[in-house]
Design an enzyme around this catalytic site. Structure first.
Site, PDB file in Angstrom:
ATOM      1  N   SER A  98       0.883  -1.177   0.000  1.00  0.00           N
ATOM      2  CA  SER A  98       0.000   0.000   0.000  1.00  0.00           C
ATOM      3  C   SER A  98       0.916   1.221   0.000  1.00  0.00           C
ATOM      4  O   SER A  98       1.216   1.802   1.026  1.00  0.00           O
ATOM      5  CB  SER A  98      -0.963  -0.022   1.182  1.00  0.00           C
TER       6      SER A  98
ATOM      7  N   HIS B  55      -3.385  -5.942   2.864  1.00  0.00           N
ATOM      8  CA  HIS B  55      -2.523  -6.996   3.406  1.00  0.00           C
ATOM      9  C   HIS B  55      -3.259  -8.298   3.706  1.00  0.00           C
ATOM     10  O   HIS B  55      -2.691  -9.214   4.286  1.00  0.00           O
ATOM     11  CB  HIS B  55      -1.826  -6.503   4.687  1.00  0.00           C
TER      12      HIS B  55
ATOM     13  N   GLU C 155       1.506  -9.290   7.259  1.00  0.00           N
ATOM     14  CA  GLU C 155       2.420  -8.865   8.318  1.00  0.00           C
ATOM     15  C   GLU C 155       2.321  -9.744   9.556  1.00  0.00           C
ATOM     16  O   GLU C 155       2.772  -9.376  10.638  1.00  0.00           O
ATOM     17  CB  GLU C 155       2.181  -7.392   8.649  1.00  0.00           C
TER      18      GLU C 155
ATOM     19  N   ASP D  72      -3.436   1.828  11.728  1.00  0.00           N
ATOM     20  CA  ASP D  72      -3.069   2.357  10.410  1.00  0.00           C
ATOM     21  C   ASP D  72      -4.177   1.963   9.445  1.00  0.00           C
ATOM     22  O   ASP D  72      -4.105   0.897   8.822  1.00  0.00           O
ATOM     23  CB  ASP D  72      -1.720   1.814   9.927  1.00  0.00           C
TER      24      ASP D  72
ATOM     25  N   GLU E  30      -2.394   6.348  12.043  1.00  0.00           N
ATOM     26  CA  GLU E  30      -1.563   6.621  10.855  1.00  0.00           C
ATOM     27  C   GLU E  30      -2.444   6.606   9.612  1.00  0.00           C
ATOM     28  O   GLU E  30      -3.365   5.785   9.518  1.00  0.00           O
ATOM     29  CB  GLU E  30      -0.500   5.517  10.787  1.00  0.00           C
TER      30      GLU E  30
ATOM     31  N   LYS F 201      10.282   4.988   6.481  1.00  0.00           N
ATOM     32  CA  LYS F 201      10.590   3.757   5.747  1.00  0.00           C
ATOM     33  C   LYS F 201      11.758   4.029   4.818  1.00  0.00           C
ATOM     34  O   LYS F 201      11.654   4.881   3.922  1.00  0.00           O
ATOM     35  CB  LYS F 201       9.375   3.337   4.917  1.00  0.00           C
TER      36      LYS F 201
END
Ligand code: PGA
Ligand code: ZN
Length: 422
Positions: free
Chosen positions: A43, A157, A207, A245, A287, A339
């Site tokens: 994403s 995800h 994840e 998030d 987030e 990141k």
């Protein structure tokens, strides 16, 4: 002591989603050898540095990275080997100049960040200092970060109907890192029990978090609070808090509305929804609560919730120092996600964190949904003193590698403080 590269070599390896990525190995004149694995997002923000994929449908569905590997072994190796660099900044600047584009699209940000990370690790080894110490800016105190474990996955995800992408647990009240990791693992286990007892799937998302068939974010939050209690912890900032998030760019529609759990919400509706969520649940950080292009919405979100919770920019900030600085001027968010591969060099990543620090913005170091066993970000989080890291569930090797690296650093350096940046 300059950085003198004698050998640079990349190969194609796999990431945690069975997609190719780069492994870069470097050797320095003093004999130090180090390797880095390059992460990859699903994403992604539209302003991210460009990940170069081969696009050859005959290999890995077009996802191969042989072109980027070729750039490391050819052009980049030719340009940097045998040439001394004063420091990491000089090496990274040479990579930026060699690429010549504003977003590293020519050589590929995946090629460039792999070289930058591998050189950082080799140089730290050469100087006989731990990577976190090498990465730490002068005058900044290192800090063991609060881990944010992503235990419920949705969005891009997972294939479940949950629109919000990540539901994380943050043991803000833990006395030290080891106890924080224990809290994360115990809540994860309690959540698995609750899910199976409730007849939900305990299958995992990218994840490592569970991906049950839930659609309303409030239902996921209710389960999570119950699991925190089951594991014997207090939900909230004194115990185990929650961070979200939603990754709202992913469920923002072309007409500007947001689709959440079958409902169609305006930007204002979604902000009101967050206000209620913060009222009802121990959520301390949100987030990407709104889409990356919903600038006015972000300003209103920050006005309404910025005093109360941490608001983290990810897709809109893309670890870009200039973009973060603009966001700060515009009164958007009060923290940035960090990141490495979003911007493409170690130096620019550290610069982005310095911009946050100087403005009193928070910074949270982050993995990507596609990861390798590389634990570089654990050292980055410690050395930068940012106090926060998110690197997935306390499960699956590529996620646990980062938490385990933090545990090793904590065990070897009991003098390091733990917690959010004071
Ligand atoms: P990504 O997601 O790594 O798939 O981009 C992580 C995030 O949105 O924070
Ligand atoms: Zn995000």
């Amino acid at each position: 002591m300059s950085i003198d590269i004698t050998m640079l070599r990349a190969i194609e390896i796999l990431d945690s989603r069975a997609r190719p990525t780069l492994s870069v190995t470097v050797e320095l004149a003093g004999g130090a050898v180090a390797r880095a694995g390059v992460p990859s997002g699903a994403s992604t923000g539209s302003g991210e540095a460009v990940e170069l994929r081969d696009g050859d449908p005959a290999r890995y569905g077009g996802q191969g990275v042989r072109t980027a590997v070729g750039h490391v072994n050819g052009e980049i190796a030719d340009a940097v080997c045998g040439r001394g660099f004063a420091d990491q900044t000089a090496l990274d600047q040479a990579l930026i100049d060699l690429d010549g584009t504003p977003n590293k699209s020519r050589l590929g940000a995946n090629a460039v960040i792999g070289v930058s990370m591998a050189v950082a690790r080799a140089t730290a080894a050469q100087r006989d200092v731990p990577l976190w110490r090498y990465l730490g800016p002068a005058g900044v105190s290192p800090l063991l970060p609060v881990p944010h474990f992503n235990v419920l996955n949705g969005g891009a995800h997972a294939t479940n109907p949950l629109d919000f992408q990540e539901f994380m647990i943050a043991p803000l009240g833990a006395p030290d890192l080891a106890e924080a990791v224990r809290a994360g693992a115990e809540v994860y286990a309690a959540l698995r029990r609750r899910l199976s007892e409730g007849g939900h799937s305990t299958g995992l998302g990218d994840e490592g978090g569970f991906a049950p068939d839930l659609s309303r974010p409030e239902d996921a939050l209710t389960l999570l609070v119950a699991a925190i209690g089951d594991a014997g912890y207090t939900p909230g900032r004194d115990g185990v808090a929650i961070a979200l998030d939603p990754a709202a760019s992913e469920f923002r529609q072309p007409d500007g509305t947001y689709h959440v759990g079958g409902e169609k919400l305006t930007s204002e509706d979604l902000i009101a929804r967050y206000r209620q969520i913060v009222e009802d649940f121990p959520v301390w950080s949100i987030e990407d609560g709104l889409g990356e292009d919903d600038h006015d919405g972000w300003v209103r979100l920050t006005e309404q919730l910025g005093e109360r919770v941490q608001l983290v920019g990810d897709d809109n900030f893309v670890t870009n120092p200039a973009v973060i600085a603009r966001g700060i001027d515009d009164g958007i968010a009060n923290a940035s996600l960090i990141k490495l591969n979003q911007i493409g060099t170690v130096t620019e990543t550290l610069h982005a964190m310095a911009v946050c620090r100087q403005a009193g913005y928070g910074a949270m170091v982050s993995h990507r949904s596609g990861e390798t066993e590389d634990s570089f970000i654990a050292d980055l989080a410690v050395g930068s003193g940012c106090g926060q890291i998110k690197t997935g569930a306390p499960a699956r090797g590529e996620r646990v590698a980062k938490y385990n690296r933090l545990l090793h650093i904590a065990a070897h350096h009991p003098e390091l403080p733990f917690g959010l940046r004071p």
